[in-house]
Motif scaffolding. Structure first.
Motif, PDB file in Angstrom:
ATOM      1  N   ASN A  13       0.862  -1.417   0.076  1.00  0.00           N
ATOM      2  CA  ASN A  13       0.318  -0.262  -0.028  1.00  0.00           C
ATOM      3  C   ASN A  13       0.736   1.457  -0.025  1.00  0.00           C
ATOM      4  O   ASN A  13       0.164   2.543   0.488  1.00  0.00           O
ATOM      5  CB  ASN A  13      -0.970  -0.284   1.079  1.00  0.00           C
ATOM      6  N   ASP A 134      -0.922  -1.475  -8.653  1.00  0.00           N
ATOM      7  CA  ASP A 134      -1.806  -1.484  -9.455  1.00  0.00           C
ATOM      8  C   ASP A 134      -1.684   0.102 -10.240  1.00  0.00           C
ATOM      9  O   ASP A 134      -0.765   0.139 -10.861  1.00  0.00           O
ATOM     10  CB  ASP A 134      -3.157  -1.585  -8.602  1.00  0.00           C
ATOM     11  N   ARG A 140       0.699  -3.324  -4.306  1.00  0.00           N
ATOM     12  CA  ARG A 140      -0.722  -4.227  -3.328  1.00  0.00           C
ATOM     13  C   ARG A 140      -0.355  -5.397  -3.150  1.00  0.00           C
ATOM     14  O   ARG A 140      -1.380  -5.961  -2.190  1.00  0.00           O
ATOM     15  CB  ARG A 140      -1.928  -3.924  -4.485  1.00  0.00           C
ATOM     16  N   MET A 163      -8.679  -8.725  -5.879  1.00  0.00           N
ATOM     17  CA  MET A 163      -7.954  -7.671  -5.694  1.00  0.00           C
ATOM     18  C   MET A 163      -9.015  -5.996  -6.286  1.00  0.00           C
ATOM     19  O   MET A 163      -9.416  -5.079  -5.902  1.00  0.00           O
ATOM     20  CB  MET A 163      -7.128  -6.738  -5.953  1.00  0.00           C
ATOM     21  N   ASP A 167     -11.640  -3.773  -4.798  1.00  0.00           N
ATOM     22  CA  ASP A 167     -11.478  -2.229  -5.104  1.00  0.00           C
ATOM     23  C   ASP A 167     -12.912  -1.219  -5.140  1.00  0.00           C
ATOM     24  O   ASP A 167     -13.446  -0.540  -5.031  1.00  0.00           O
ATOM     25  CB  ASP A 167     -10.823  -1.864  -5.679  1.00  0.00           C
TER      26      ASP A 167
END
Length: 215
Positions: A13, A134, A140, A163, A167
């Motif tokens: 992240n 990403d 990620r 993922m 999202d």
């Protein structure tokens, strides 16, 4: 026992380490992948059997990654010419044409930035590391495998899809989630919200903290 941490390693992240590298498809930078998902994966060496099976596996699933707006990018601490020769060898011996680029990381800059070199495994080779980045350049997911065992490529297809689903729908996914399965609703923020959720019939709840729904 003393525990040490390497703060130089990439973090989940957080922005993925930038790179500017020679590949079998010309020079590539992280910025080139802006707006797309990227699976960056390292392998110990060209012309090795386990790595060959992995590259064939990634190529066989390339259409699935393409459908998810996800690019593939390989890397090893081998020369540009070695990568080209290995690609030709795979085509000749296995009938598979590798259609994604491979970084030639002779100076180990990319491997070092991404923590791909583990002295306990090999001093001059990148371990089997996989990084999912990403479209905003945020790291990620990252997964490491031992030198002796190949990756399961299906899992990276599944993980990218999971993922992207999380999202898009502000949800989580359970163990071994597949497209079409129920997703997990974020926990209720208050006791009142939890009670209302349990009584609403909108979700399938095992308890106040565990509710799922279909998309």
């Amino acid at each position: 026992m003393e525990v040490t941490t390497n703060t130089g390693l990439p973090q989940l992240n957080a922005p993925a380490p930038a790179f500017d590298a020679v590949t079998t498809h010309g020079r590539k930078t992280l910025e080139d992948y802006k707006g797309k998902w990227l699976v960056l994966f390292s392998h110990p060496a060209d012309f090795t059997p386990v790595c060959t099976t992995e590259f064939i596996g990634f190529q066989n699933r390339k259409a699935d990654f393409d459908a998810m707006n996800c690019e593939l990018l390989g890397l090893s601490i081998d020369s540009h010419h070695s990568h080209i020769a290995w690609e030709l060898n795979i085509k000749q011996n296995f009938g598979v044409e590798i259609e994604f680029p491979i970084i030639a990381d002779l100076d180990m800059k990319v491997a070092t930035a991404y923590g791909m070199v583990h002295p306990g495994a090999a001093d001059t080779s990148a371990v089997r590391a996989t990084f999912i980045i990403d479209p905003e350049g945020i790291l990620r997911a990252m997964v490491y495998y031992p030198m002796s065992n190949g990756r399961q490529i299906d899992e990276f297809v599944r993980l990218v899809e999971a993922m992207q689903t999380s999202d898009a729908n502000a949800c989580a996914t359970p163990e071994n989630w597949r497209k079409g399965d129920k997703v997990i609703v974020p926990p209720a923020a208050t006791a009142e919200e939890a009670k209302a959720r349990m009584e609403s019939g909108e979700y399938e709840c095992k308890d106040f903290y565990f509710c799922t729904k279909s998309l």
